[in-house]
Scaffold this motif. Structure first.
Motif, PDB file in Angstrom:
ATOM      1  N   LEU A  41       0.889  -1.160   0.000  1.00 55.07           N
ATOM      2  CA  LEU A  41       0.000   0.000   0.000  1.00 55.07           C
ATOM      3  C   LEU A  41       0.926   1.209   0.000  1.00 55.07           C
ATOM      4  O   LEU A  41       1.515   1.550   1.022  1.00 55.07           O
ATOM      5  CB  LEU A  41      -0.904  -0.012   1.225  1.00 55.07           C
ATOM      6  CG  LEU A  41      -1.916   1.139   1.321  1.00 55.07           C
ATOM      7  CD1 LEU A  41      -2.949   1.047   0.202  1.00 55.07           C
ATOM      8  CD2 LEU A  41      -2.609   1.142   2.675  1.00 55.07           C
ATOM      9  N   LYS A  60      -2.834   0.761  -3.819  1.00 55.47           N
ATOM     10  CA  LYS A  60      -2.725  -0.668  -3.493  1.00 55.47           C
ATOM     11  C   LYS A  60      -2.265  -1.379  -4.756  1.00 55.47           C
ATOM     12  O   LYS A  60      -3.022  -1.538  -5.714  1.00 55.47           O
ATOM     13  CB  LYS A  60      -4.081  -1.198  -3.014  1.00 55.47           C
ATOM     14  CG  LYS A  60      -4.066  -2.649  -2.548  1.00 55.47           C
ATOM     15  CD  LYS A  60      -3.197  -2.889  -1.332  1.00 55.47           C
ATOM     16  CE  LYS A  60      -3.456  -4.275  -0.713  1.00 55.47           C
ATOM     17  NZ  LYS A  60      -2.394  -4.649   0.246  1.00 55.47           N
ATOM     18  N   GLU A  62      -1.607  -4.220  -6.710  1.00 58.71           N
ATOM     19  CA  GLU A  62      -1.929  -5.639  -6.833  1.00 58.71           C
ATOM     20  C   GLU A  62      -1.137  -6.348  -7.926  1.00 58.71           C
ATOM     21  O   GLU A  62      -1.170  -7.580  -8.017  1.00 58.71           O
ATOM     22  CB  GLU A  62      -3.427  -5.803  -7.075  1.00 58.71           C
ATOM     23  CG  GLU A  62      -4.277  -5.477  -5.858  1.00 58.71           C
ATOM     24  CD  GLU A  62      -4.106  -6.506  -4.755  1.00 58.71           C
ATOM     25  OE1 GLU A  62      -4.871  -7.484  -4.729  1.00 58.71           O
ATOM     26  OE2 GLU A  62      -3.186  -6.333  -3.921  1.00 58.71           O
ATOM     27  N   ALA A 177      -7.956  -8.007   0.297  1.00 56.18           N
ATOM     28  CA  ALA A 177      -7.210  -6.762   0.067  1.00 56.18           C
ATOM     29  C   ALA A 177      -7.738  -5.639   0.949  1.00 56.18           C
ATOM     30  O   ALA A 177      -6.965  -4.801   1.435  1.00 56.18           O
ATOM     31  CB  ALA A 177      -7.287  -6.370  -1.404  1.00 56.18           C
ATOM     32  N   GLU A 180      -6.245  -6.003   4.418  1.00 54.82           N
ATOM     33  CA  GLU A 180      -4.863  -5.522   4.491  1.00 54.82           C
ATOM     34  C   GLU A 180      -4.804  -4.007   4.587  1.00 54.82           C
ATOM     35  O   GLU A 180      -3.988  -3.445   5.333  1.00 54.82           O
ATOM     36  CB  GLU A 180      -4.083  -6.000   3.266  1.00 54.82           C
ATOM     37  CG  GLU A 180      -3.868  -7.498   3.214  1.00 54.82           C
ATOM     38  CD  GLU A 180      -3.190  -7.973   1.950  1.00 54.82           C
ATOM     39  OE1 GLU A 180      -3.120  -9.187   1.745  1.00 54.82           O
ATOM     40  OE2 GLU A 180      -2.736  -7.109   1.154  1.00 54.82           O
ATOM     41  N   ILE A 181      -5.670  -3.335   3.833  1.00 57.22           N
ATOM     42  CA  ILE A 181      -5.678  -1.870   3.838  1.00 57.22           C
ATOM     43  C   ILE A 181      -6.048  -1.341   5.217  1.00 57.22           C
ATOM     44  O   ILE A 181      -5.394  -0.434   5.758  1.00 57.22           O
ATOM     45  CB  ILE A 181      -6.647  -1.346   2.759  1.00 57.22           C
ATOM     46  CG1 ILE A 181      -6.069  -1.620   1.365  1.00 57.22           C
ATOM     47  CG2 ILE A 181      -6.914   0.161   2.937  1.00 57.22           C
ATOM     48  CD1 ILE A 181      -7.066  -1.468   0.237  1.00 57.22           C
ATOM     49  N   HIS A 192     -12.475   4.775  -1.689  1.00 56.68           N
ATOM     50  CA  HIS A 192     -11.720   3.725  -2.364  1.00 56.68           C
ATOM     51  C   HIS A 192     -12.116   3.714  -3.835  1.00 56.68           C
ATOM     52  O   HIS A 192     -13.296   3.590  -4.164  1.00 56.68           O
ATOM     53  CB  HIS A 192     -11.995   2.357  -1.742  1.00 56.68           C
ATOM     54  CG  HIS A 192     -11.005   1.331  -2.170  1.00 56.68           C
ATOM     55  ND1 HIS A 192     -10.226   0.623  -1.297  1.00 56.68           N
ATOM     56  CD2 HIS A 192     -10.614   0.915  -3.410  1.00 56.68           C
ATOM     57  CE1 HIS A 192      -9.423  -0.186  -1.972  1.00 56.68           C
ATOM     58  NE2 HIS A 192      -9.651  -0.019  -3.262  1.00 56.68           N
ATOM     59  N   VAL A 321      -7.730   5.529  -1.205  1.00 51.38           N
ATOM     60  CA  VAL A 321      -6.978   4.377  -1.718  1.00 51.38           C
ATOM     61  C   VAL A 321      -7.421   4.100  -3.145  1.00 51.38           C
ATOM     62  O   VAL A 321      -8.625   4.043  -3.432  1.00 51.38           O
ATOM     63  CB  VAL A 321      -7.193   3.121  -0.853  1.00 51.38           C
ATOM     64  CG1 VAL A 321      -6.552   1.896  -1.519  1.00 51.38           C
ATOM     65  CG2 VAL A 321      -6.603   3.328   0.544  1.00 51.38           C
ATOM     66  N   THR A 323      -6.957   1.230  -6.017  1.00 42.63           N
ATOM     67  CA  THR A 323      -6.430  -0.093  -6.360  1.00 42.63           C
ATOM     68  C   THR A 323      -5.979  -0.090  -7.810  1.00 42.63           C
ATOM     69  O   THR A 323      -6.730   0.328  -8.701  1.00 42.63           O
ATOM     70  CB  THR A 323      -7.494  -1.174  -6.154  1.00 42.63           C
ATOM     71  OG1 THR A 323      -7.737  -1.328  -4.751  1.00 42.63           O
ATOM     72  CG2 THR A 323      -7.030  -2.514  -6.700  1.00 42.63           C
TER      73      THR A 323
END
Length: 356
Positions: A41, A60, A62, A177, A180-181, A192, A321, A323
């Motif tokens: 992150l 994030k 991935e 995920a 984790e954030i 998000h 955030v 992704t």
């Protein structure tokens, strides 16, 4: 010899080992893992500065999963459950990333994998993965939605387990995920942002944030903002797109399998679905790579393009955030660059070439 089927261990890296209590697995479930999850992150100072007004932006990333996309999170659960049921083969329709993940995890499990792809519409970096991992690749005349229709028909047979996001085990793995954030930030962010293609990921993240809030491990849930490519935006336009077109092949989908669940996630979170153009996507891809050092495939850049588009509408002091779903080397042909001509092998010539 390690078959890839391992007993769960609390110290092991991987989505199932770390988040077992939130997943549909038991002590009898074999764990098929490649050490997925735990992706960075990344705090992004230049993106934060661009949004301004005290906002903090995190990406994030991935693309640093084992097959270089977020699909590995769901695939570890889907394939583990398939092996538990004694399935002989997994099957999926794909715009590329699902096929790579399905093939890798099937190889790890020692079972067969068939991937159904729309002919001529898969990025080279993804197609080569499916072949390298040993999948049986079938190209069809049609688009992703046609491929998924065929897969649904195959899935009615007892030999096959579908590992597309219509399989709830996939969504269950992908929600990790969000866990984790929250753990890294200490709580959920205010916003998000995600790319939206088949719409499983925005559905999964919302499930993850909701479960952590219900468990008392987060005090809030973010507004979910999803971005579709303008030429492949069925949710935004509220109609099936018969011939979706976009350079962002991973989200080139005209009839998302998780449409209803994604719409519900957006509504419940107070978020929105919007569109970004291919030009905005490519500009965002280049900007993120050259300003933040994060190289992503075009579909991933839809979340960044979306942030640049809606930045002024985000309240001050928000934590955001984004992704980014897949590595840039998944689709290298989309990158715009011009090869420089060769120069003499002399220090002065090289210095002039680089502008010093």
């Amino acid at each position: 010899m390690n078959s890839g089927i391992a007993a769960p261990a609390a110290s092991a890296r991987g989505v199932i080992a770390r988040w077992r209590e939130f997943l549909p697995v038991t002590a009898a479930t074999p764990v098929i893992s490649l050490g997925e999850g735990n992706t960075p992150l990344i705090p992004c100072a230049r993106l934060s500065e661009l949004v301004g007004r005290g906002c903090e932006v995190f990406v994030k990333y991935e693309g640093l999963n084992p097959t270089c996309s977020f699909k590995d999170r769901g695939m570890t659960v889907a394939v583990s459950k398939a092996v538990e049921r004694g399935i002989a083969a997994v099957v999926c329709a794909s715009t590329g990333n699902t096929s790579a993940a399905a093939a890798a995890y099937a190889a790890r499990a020692g079972i067969r994998c068939a991937v159904i792809l729309p002919a001529g519409k898969i990025a080279s970096g993804k197609l080569v993965q499916a072949y390298a991992y040993g999948a049986q690749v079938v190209a069809i005349e049609g688009n992703f939605d046609d491929a998924l229709r065929v897969v649904r028909e195959l899935g009615s047979r007892p030999d096959f387990a579908i590992v597309n996001s219509i399989n709830p085990d996939r969504i269950a793995g992908q929600k990790s995920a969000a866990f984790e954030i929250v753990e890294e930030l200490g709580d959920a962010p205010e916003f998000h942002l995600l790319p939206v293609g088949n719409a499983g990921n925005i559905t999964a993240y919302w499930a993850g944030y909701s479960e952590f809030a219900a468990a008392g491990r987060a005090t809030k849930r973010p507004a979910m903002l999803g971005f579709q490519a303008a030429g492949a935006a069925p949710i935004f336009y509220n109609r099936v797109i018969e011939q979706p077109e976009t350079i962002a092949s991973a989200i080139r989908i005209g009839n998302p399998a998780s449409w209803e669940a994604a719409t519900r996630a957006v509504q419940e979170s107070g978020g929105a679905i919007d569109i970004v153009t291919d030009e905005e996507i490519l500009e965002a891809q280049q900007w993120l790579a050259s300003r933040e050092g994060i190289f992503v495939e075009p579909a991933s850049a839809a979340s960044i393009a979306g942030l640049l588009k809606c930045a002024t509408k985000i309240p001050p002091e928000s934590r955001i955030v984004c992704t980014v779903t897949g590595h840039g080397l998944k689709d290298p042909d989309a990158v715009r660059f011009t090869s420089a001509p060769a120069v003499p092998a002399l220090e002065e010539a090289v210095r002039r070439a680089i502008g010093f």
